[in-house]
Write a protein that holds these residues in place. Structure first.
Motif, PDB file in Angstrom:
ATOM      1  N   TRP A 163      -2.369   8.467  -7.357  1.00 40.03           N
ATOM      2  CA  TRP A 163      -2.806   9.737  -6.401  1.00 40.03           C
ATOM      3  C   TRP A 163      -4.236   9.746  -5.978  1.00 40.03           C
ATOM      4  O   TRP A 163      -5.291   8.962  -6.834  1.00 40.03           O
ATOM      5  CB  TRP A 163      -2.652  10.895  -7.583  1.00 40.03           C
ATOM      6  N   LYS A 164      -4.410  10.034  -4.512  1.00 44.14           N
ATOM      7  CA  LYS A 164      -5.854  10.122  -4.358  1.00 44.14           C
ATOM      8  C   LYS A 164      -6.127  11.650  -3.667  1.00 44.14           C
ATOM      9  O   LYS A 164      -5.574  12.001  -2.879  1.00 44.14           O
ATOM     10  CB  LYS A 164      -5.874   9.307  -2.913  1.00 44.14           C
ATOM     11  N   GLU A 165      -7.098  11.974  -4.626  1.00 47.02           N
ATOM     12  CA  GLU A 165      -7.367  13.546  -4.341  1.00 47.02           C
ATOM     13  C   GLU A 165      -8.007  13.609  -2.966  1.00 47.02           C
ATOM     14  O   GLU A 165      -8.653  12.770  -2.466  1.00 47.02           O
ATOM     15  CB  GLU A 165      -8.573  14.021  -5.176  1.00 47.02           C
ATOM     16  N   SER A 218       0.859  -1.008  -0.006  1.00 44.62           N
ATOM     17  CA  SER A 218       0.164   0.223  -0.058  1.00 44.62           C
ATOM     18  C   SER A 218       0.933   1.200   0.061  1.00 44.62           C
ATOM     19  O   SER A 218       0.259   2.465  -0.075  1.00 44.62           O
ATOM     20  CB  SER A 218      -0.868   0.060   1.400  1.00 44.62           C
ATOM     21  N   ARG A 259       0.915  13.252  -9.071  1.00 46.22           N
ATOM     22  CA  ARG A 259      -0.253  13.487  -9.802  1.00 46.22           C
ATOM     23  C   ARG A 259      -0.291  13.584 -11.087  1.00 46.22           C
ATOM     24  O   ARG A 259      -0.972  13.001 -12.010  1.00 46.22           O
ATOM     25  CB  ARG A 259      -0.958  14.814  -9.081  1.00 46.22           C
ATOM     26  N   LYS A 274      -6.496  13.108  -0.029  1.00 49.80           N
ATOM     27  CA  LYS A 274      -5.939  12.076   0.774  1.00 49.80           C
ATOM     28  C   LYS A 274      -4.366  12.009   0.715  1.00 49.80           C
ATOM     29  O   LYS A 274      -3.850  11.057   1.059  1.00 49.80           O
ATOM     30  CB  LYS A 274      -6.584  10.826   0.841  1.00 49.80           C
ATOM     31  N   TRP A 275      -3.733  13.019  -0.231  1.00 51.19           N
ATOM     32  CA  TRP A 275      -2.522  12.801  -0.292  1.00 51.19           C
ATOM     33  C   TRP A 275      -1.581  12.784   0.775  1.00 51.19           C
ATOM     34  O   TRP A 275      -0.513  11.927   0.876  1.00 51.19           O
ATOM     35  CB  TRP A 275      -2.099  13.977  -1.553  1.00 51.19           C
ATOM     36  N   ASN A 293      -2.425   7.064 -11.140  1.00 53.14           N
ATOM     37  CA  ASN A 293      -3.359   5.958 -10.408  1.00 53.14           C
ATOM     38  C   ASN A 293      -3.011   5.733  -8.979  1.00 53.14           C
ATOM     39  O   ASN A 293      -3.598   5.165  -8.223  1.00 53.14           O
ATOM     40  CB  ASN A 293      -2.848   4.561 -11.323  1.00 53.14           C
ATOM     41  N   LEU A 324      -1.027   9.395   2.420  1.00 54.31           N
ATOM     42  CA  LEU A 324      -0.093   8.627   1.502  1.00 54.31           C
ATOM     43  C   LEU A 324       1.340   9.016   1.683  1.00 54.31           C
ATOM     44  O   LEU A 324       2.198   8.304   1.984  1.00 54.31           O
ATOM     45  CB  LEU A 324      -0.475   8.781   0.089  1.00 54.31           C
TER      46      LEU A 324
END
Lengths: 472, 362
Positions: free
Chosen positions: B333-335, B261, B326, B337-338, B331, B341
């Motif tokens: 990248w989580k908008e 993850s 980004r 919630k960066w 794939n 990560l």
């Protein structure tokens, strides 16, 4: 004998018994008696005597062609013509019995030697200048232009003083449209002017827009400059009483060229030409820019400069426009004074002006340091122009820009610049566009504004028309 | 034609609207502003020069109020001339103010067209008052002083280039965070630069990097400015050898991989250097150069690892890793919630140093 005396009296009366008018009876082999008349102020007495002696001698040798010398011409007697000739400086020998008169072309009018004009001095090249005598002037040009198609024409202007205006051009290159336009204007001038006594009068008639701040005629006292323009198809207008030659049609950029450019090396000549173009912008816009910055847009100042400038001008009691005007007016005063004063006193004015303007006025708190720098730089820039007319025009032009800047800041300068460009686009010189090659745009010739080309490649200065028969 | 011209000129005069004259001589030109406190109880200091003689004299006005605008009006009441901030060079913020929310305090600057967007922002340790009432005489006007102070660090690639405009951009972007110069003074002597204040969004995290770590952030995130110099002490078999060098080029390649993850990111750095100090000499021999290069590589990798750790702990992505992810690995990248990560990322640097030149002596 009686007839002779009455004739002398009549001639004296015709010339209002002027003291410098001479009508003298002399013994002459052909008619026994003759009357010699001339203005003693315009004739060289020794030359007159020489010619009279020569004629006397010729009459005894050759009965038929006794009058033939290089400078004399025989015609039948006519009082009106006699008056005209004498007024032009000729000497007339009147033969009463045969009703003939002989005129000698030996006027000895006073004129200077062809020295370099002080207001147009250059460093290298010919140092000759025009004088107030057309024969000498034409001689200076013919000396450089030894071709038969240099056409000289004459117009007599002014009912009062019958001044002579000459215009000349190279038939090969001159543009017919310009020529027709000039002739039309000279015709107009003939009727309207009573007495032509200064070249400025002719200037107003020949220019397309006399009210424009920009001169549309290049004014020069240099034969080499005239020569260069002749070979580019320009027309030259000169008068008998002034050393100034008018050159038309010209473009704005002609005023920024000096014979020095063409006498110095390519790179040097080009560099100074660019310096002059910069000076044009500085002379018009610099004071306006300063005023706009300190009244509206001071944020453009770098912080290092701002501290000193700000504290300086905080102590000035009035607005920047008045501050700038004070220094401008002082500089104009110094300039005007130094033009009028005798040469020996000019230095004194320079010292007084320099001290007053440069130092005391700042210490007294009347103006700030920066405005003196700005105005001095502007003054120097405006004197860089090689033409006197344009330099005065530019100095006047910056005042409207200063007012515009004090009211509207950069925006005002922009509006003024817009009006200036529109005006320049509209301007013509003998019906040829004034702003060529910018308007109408000719990319090939634009570089000639900034650079002087090599002489090995033909590159005359940008002209508003193509001289016929010449590839540019 | 003339009528058309007149119409054009006159209408453009009227269409432009009002141009308010602001006479330079009638204004107090503020060069530095310092802000203490937070909305509800703000105290600000405005400094402007009062004499141009050396050393430059300047006056510090103070204002109090509930809002930033009110403070300025209060200060204006105490000045003989109107306050104008068009030539502002630096804004100093107390770190406590920045910790609450920096953007809310800066909003007043972004709303006026006359605000200088090129002004620098710096975070101070303790009250800003000390930074404006300097005991020491400084060679320049105080605004110039702070501007040049920060600029010189930017030239040496120590701080990333920032100003009011860039700061606003960074405070609102998710993939990259703001880092501002952090300055400190002991009360005696001149203020000192003490590193880079790390921001998370619009708030100062309270953590600041050291000068050296800040330099790595600048090199990795923004590239080399005019100069980049480093100096280490090499403890070689009990002998202390100074090793100083200046970076000629700084090239980096980024490799991103997903491990479970977690995101794994490796910087591969190629860095030719010129030696600026190395007393044992004989740098012309490859045998001598190799161990020095090894030593430098190791030290830089170690320092960078420390820097990455500090940034991650503070949840501040000053290098702009998020932007990279980004843009090139959408794939991963989580908008929104960066930061979650980012905290758990594995970031590494592999440095390849080459001594390309040895200075004037070999």
């Amino acid at each position: 004998m009686l007839q002779l005396e009455s004739m002398v009296e009549k001639l004296n009366a015709t010339f209002y018994n002027s003291v410098d008018f001479v009508a003298r009876e002399i013994s002459f082999p052909k008619d026994q008696y003759a009357i010699l008349c001339y203005y003693s102020s315009m004739a060289n007495k020794k030359d007159v005597q020489d010619i009279v002696n020569l004629l006397k001698m010729q009459t005894t040798v050759n009965e038929k062609e006794w009058d033939a010398t290089t400078s004399s011409q025989k015609e039948s007697y006519n009082l009106e013509k006699l008056v005209e000739y004498v007024c032009q400086g000729f000497t007339v020998l009147l033969l009463l019995n045969s009703q003939q008169m002989v005129r000698f072309t030996i006027p000895d009018l006073p004129h200077r030697s062809p020295d370099e004009p002080t207001n147009e001095s250059i460093i290298r090249g010919s140092h000759e200048g025009f004088v107030e005598d057309m024969d000498v002037n034409l001689g200076l040009i013919r000396k450089r232009m030894r071709v038969p198609d240099l056409i000289v024409k004459k117009v007599t202007v002014g009912t009062d003083n019958k001044a002579e205006v000459y215009y000349f051009y190279l038939a090969r290159f001159a543009n017919q449209d310009n020529l027709t336009e000039l002739e039309r204007k000279l015709d107009l001038m003939k009727d309207k002017i009573d007495g032509l006594y200064t070249s400025g009068q002719a200037n107003d008639f020949i220019e397309d827009s006399p009210l424009s701040p920009f001169p549309q005629i290049l004014n020069t006292e240099r034969p080499d400059r005239v020569f260069a323009n002749l070979s580019e198809g320009k027309i030259i207008i000169m008068s008998d009483f002034s050393p100034n030659a008018f050159i038309a049609p010209v473009t704005l950029f002609s005023f920024y060229q000096s014979p020095d450019d063409f006498n110095s090396r390519v790179i040097v000549g080009s560099f100074y030409r660019m310096v002059r173009v910069f000076s044009f912008l500085a002379a018009i816009f610099l004071p306006a820019f300063y005023i706009a910055v300190v009244s509206f847009h001071y944020e453009v100042l770098p912080i290092e400069l701002s501290k000193k400038l700000k504290l300086d001008i905080s102590e000035i009691p009035y607005r920047p426009i008045f501050e700038a005007l004070i220094v401008e007016v002082i500089i104009e005063l110094i300039r005007e004074a130094s033009v009028r004063l005798p040469v020996a006193l000019v230095q004194t004015i320079g010292i007084v002006g320099g001290l007053v303007v440069g130092d005391v006025i700042i210490n007294a708190g009347l103006v700030s340091n920066m405005v003196v720098i700005v105005v001095a730089l502007t003054a120097i820039s405006s004197y860089v122009v090689p033409s006197v007319e344009l330099n005065t025009s530019i100095r006047v032009l910056r005042f409207p820009f200063m007012f515009a800047a004090s009211i509207l800041g950069f925006f005002g300068i922009l509006i003024g610049a817009l009006a200036l460009v529109v005006h320049l686009c509209n301007l013509n010189s003998l019906k040829s566009p004034y702003l060529y090659p910018i308007v109408p745009f000719d990319p090939k010739k634009v570089k000639q504004i900034l650079f002087r080309g090599k002489h090995t490649k033909s590159s005359p200065q940008p002209s508003s028309f193509d001289p016929k028969g010449r590839e540019i | 034609m003339r009528r058309a011209l007149m119409f054009f000129v006159i209408s453009s005069l009227f269409l432009s609207g009002c141009w308010d004259q602001r006479l330079y001589k009638d204004l107090a030109i503020i060069s530095v502003i310092g802000v203490d406190g937070y909305i509800g109880d703000i105290k600000a200091y405005y400094a402007y020069p009062s004499s141009s003689d050396d050393p430059t004299q300047y006056i510090v006005l103070d204002g109090k109020g509930k809002t930033a605008r009110e403070v300025r009006m209060d200060a204006n009441n105490k000045s003989e001339q109107a306050i104008d901030i068009a030539e502002l060079t630096t804004i100093l913020f107390n770190e406590d103010t920045a910790k609450k929310n920096l953007y809310k305090m800066l909003d007043v600057y972004y709303r006026s067209a006359q605000s200088p967007m090129t002004a620098k922002i710096a975070i101070t340790d303790g009250s800003v008052k000390r930074y404006l009432n300097l005991k020491e005489t400084i060679p320049k006007e105080i605004g110039e002083y702070y501007l040049d102070f920060i600029k010189s660090f930017e030239d040496y690639s120590i701080y990333p280039k920032t100003n009011l405009e860039i700061a606003a951009n960074l405070m609102f972007s998710e993939g990259v965070d703001l880092g501002l110069p952090y300055i400190k003074t002991s009360g005696k002597g001149l203020p000192q630069a003490k590193g880079l204040a790390l921001f998370n969004g619009q708030k100062y995290t309270g953590v600041h990097l050291t000068q050296r770590e800040s330099q790595f952030v600048t090199l990795l995130g923004h590239g080399k400015a005019n100069f980049a110099e480093l100096s280490y002490l090499w403890d070689k078999d009990g002998e202390q050898i100074p090793v100083s060098f200046s970076v000629i080029r700084f090239k980096k390649k980024k490799k991103v991989a997903q491990v479970g993850s977690k995101i794994k990111m490796t910087y591969e750095i190629k860095m030719p250097v010129v030696m600026t100090e190395y007393p044992p000499d004989h740098l012309n021999k490859k045998k001598k150069r190799d161990p020095i290069e090894k030593f430098i590589e190791k030290r830089i990798e170690k320092d960078m690892a420390k820097m990455f750790k500090k940034c991650q702990d503070a949840e501040s992505d000053v290098i702009g890793i998020g932007e990279e992810i980004r843009a090139y690995h959408p794939n991963l990248w989580k908008e929104g919630k960066w930061k979650e990560l980012y905290k758990d990322m594995e970031i590494k640097a592999k440095v390849n140093v080459q001594i390309e030149r040895s200075g004037s002596t070999r």
